[in-house]
Design a protein around this motif. Structure first.
Motif, short mmCIF file in Angstrom:
data_model
loop_
_atom_site.label_atom_id
_atom_site.label_comp_id
_atom_site.label_asym_id
_atom_site.label_seq_id
_atom_site.Cartn_x
_atom_site.Cartn_y
_atom_site.Cartn_z
N THR A 160 0.84 -1.21 0.00
CA THR A 160 0.00 0.00 0.00
C THR A 160 0.87 1.26 0.00
O THR A 160 0.59 2.23 -0.71
N LEU A 161 1.93 1.23 0.80
CA LEU A 161 2.84 2.39 0.90
C LEU A 161 3.48 2.69 -0.45
O LEU A 161 3.48 3.84 -0.91
N ILE A 165 2.81 6.11 -2.71
CA ILE A 165 3.91 7.02 -3.09
C ILE A 165 3.89 7.26 -4.61
O ILE A 165 3.97 8.40 -5.07
N VAL A 166 3.77 6.18 -5.37
CA VAL A 166 3.80 6.30 -6.83
C VAL A 166 2.61 7.12 -7.35
O VAL A 166 2.74 7.91 -8.28
N GLN A 167 1.44 6.95 -6.72
CA GLN A 167 0.26 7.73 -7.13
C GLN A 167 0.41 9.21 -6.78
O GLN A 167 0.12 10.09 -7.59
N LEU A 168 0.88 9.48 -5.56
CA LEU A 168 0.92 10.86 -5.07
C LEU A 168 2.06 11.69 -5.64
O LEU A 168 1.94 12.91 -5.76
N ARG A 169 3.16 11.04 -5.98
CA ARG A 169 4.33 11.82 -6.41
C ARG A 169 4.13 12.55 -7.74
O ARG A 169 4.85 13.50 -8.04
N LYS A 170 3.14 12.11 -8.50
CA LYS A 170 2.88 12.80 -9.78
C LYS A 170 2.45 14.24 -9.53
O LYS A 170 2.80 15.15 -10.28
N ALA A 171 1.66 14.45 -8.47
CA ALA A 171 1.10 15.78 -8.22
C ALA A 171 1.73 16.50 -7.02
O ALA A 171 1.58 17.70 -6.88
N HIS A 172 2.43 15.73 -6.16
CA HIS A 172 2.94 16.36 -4.93
C HIS A 172 4.45 16.20 -4.82
O HIS A 172 4.99 15.13 -5.10
N PRO A 173 5.12 17.24 -4.34
CA PRO A 173 6.56 17.07 -4.11
C PRO A 173 6.79 16.21 -2.87
O PRO A 173 6.01 16.26 -1.92
N LEU A 174 7.80 15.38 -2.92
CA LEU A 174 8.18 14.57 -1.75
C LEU A 174 9.63 14.93 -1.41
O LEU A 174 10.52 14.09 -1.46
N SER A 182 3.01 14.00 5.86
CA SER A 182 1.59 14.37 5.73
C SER A 182 0.92 13.60 4.58
O SER A 182 -0.24 13.22 4.68
N LEU A 183 1.68 13.29 3.53
CA LEU A 183 1.10 12.55 2.40
C LEU A 183 0.81 11.09 2.74
O LEU A 183 -0.17 10.52 2.28
N ILE A 184 1.68 10.48 3.54
CA ILE A 184 1.45 9.05 3.84
C ILE A 184 0.64 8.86 5.14
O ILE A 184 0.30 7.73 5.48
N GLN A 185 0.35 9.96 5.81
CA GLN A 185 -0.35 9.90 7.10
C GLN A 185 -1.62 9.02 7.08
O GLN A 185 -1.82 8.19 7.97
N TYR A 195 6.15 3.06 12.98
CA TYR A 195 5.93 2.89 11.54
C TYR A 195 6.88 3.78 10.74
O TYR A 195 7.58 3.32 9.83
N LEU A 196 6.93 5.07 11.11
CA LEU A 196 7.79 6.01 10.38
C LEU A 196 9.27 5.66 10.55
O LEU A 196 10.05 5.79 9.61
#
Length: 302
Positions: A160-161, A165-174, A182-185, A195-196
């Motif tokens: 899931t993690l 990450i792969v879905q969110l990185r297109k639109a959000h800076p990591l 905050s993105l994986i929260q 976990y972190l």
């Protein structure tokens, strides 16, 4: 900066005792860090003794010991043999590796090792290297990210993690710790701090190729130590400890079955000195909670 503030050396008395330091011997500390272990070794060395120290970290280099008996090598310890040969220090009497991250690295937010601060997702132990944790999050495939989180962090929902990450990185800076957290929260499982810590451990191991470097170090340790020389390794998680334990016992990184009918037994390179790993005393645990996960294994070169 005071060395003690920089990094509290773990299992210091146990290390010094097991290295059986000879005043005129040659010793290697491949993880100089704050220099706590090195200073303790140096106190036992006479004028003819030698200490070679390795550390790729710039901050460690700035805190180096100025002493004629000490040679500082600002390189990753995976280049152990080459530099020991260069400095005519082969046939060493003892070698110490205190693996993992120093307290100083953890406590410097800008280095990106700790989840407690904001800073760039860096995690490079050697800032001369190009690849950062942010680069990994932005460029690795979903399958490769899954593998890292699974193998190096034992993260419960690695799949899931990686997908998130792969879905969110297109639109959000990591790029920073805060952005990433905050993105994986929403997908954090169980205790968020634990976990972190597992996620960060996995990224850090990948950024610095820690397990590859450890294998190189162990393989080369038997080339640089003299027969009877002592190898002492402190690990902080099971992945490292397993490699060290297997190598000291069998000269291989995989656990091997003691098969009496096996045709070939690999030659013994080391013999373990302690049956079980040495761990921190109650007093040390009180003074330095980070010593809780430390395991010291000692072996003698055959």
């Amino acid at each position: 900066m005071e060395p003690s503030q920089y990094h509290l050396p773990v299992l210091l008395h146990e290390v010094v005792e097991h290295l059986q330091i000879k005043p005129n011997g040659t010793y290697v500390d491949v993880t100089f860090g704050g220099g706590g272990h090195s200073r303790a070794i140096l106190e036992k060395l006479g004028p003819q003794g030698r200490l070679i120290v390795f550390d790729q970290d710039e901050d460690a280099y700035r805190n180096r010991i100025i002493d004629d008996r000490v040679t500082f090598v600002r390189e990753n310890f995976r280049h152990l043999h080459r530099f020991m040969k260069l400095h005519k220090a082969l046939d060493a009497d003892g070698l110490l590796a205190d693996l993992g991250v120093s307290s100083h690295q953890f406590d410097t937010g800008a280095r990106g090792f700790s989840t407690r601060f904001d800073g760039n997702l860096d995690m490079r132990m050697d800032t001369r290297n190009a690849k950062t944790a942010a680069d990994i999050l932005h460029t690795y495939s979903e399958q490769r990210l899954l593998q890292i989180f699974q193998d190096y962090g034992e993260v419960t929902n690695s799949k899931t993690l990686a997908k998130t990450i792969v879905q969110l990185r297109k639109a959000h800076p990591l790029r920073t710790i805060t952005e990433f957290k905050s993105l994986i929260q929403p997908i954090v499982k169980g205790n968020p701090a634990k976990y972190l810590a597992q996620v960060f451990q996995a990224l850090r191991i990948e950024v610095n190729d820690e397990l590859g470097a450890l294998k190189d170090l162990l393989t080369q340790s038997q080339q640089v130590l003299k027969p009877g020389g002592i190898l002492a390794v402190i690990t902080f998680h099971s992945l490292e400890d397993r490699l060290v334990k297997n190598y000291m016992k069998t000269g291989s990184f995989e656990a091997t079955d003691d098969n009496p009918y096996a045709f070939e037994t690999p030659p013994k390179l080391f013999k373990p000195v302690t049956k079980k790993p040495v761990t921190a005393s109650e007093a040390e645990l009180k003074a330095n909670p980070r010593s809780r996960s430390a395991k010291l294994r000692i072996a003698e070169k055959v």
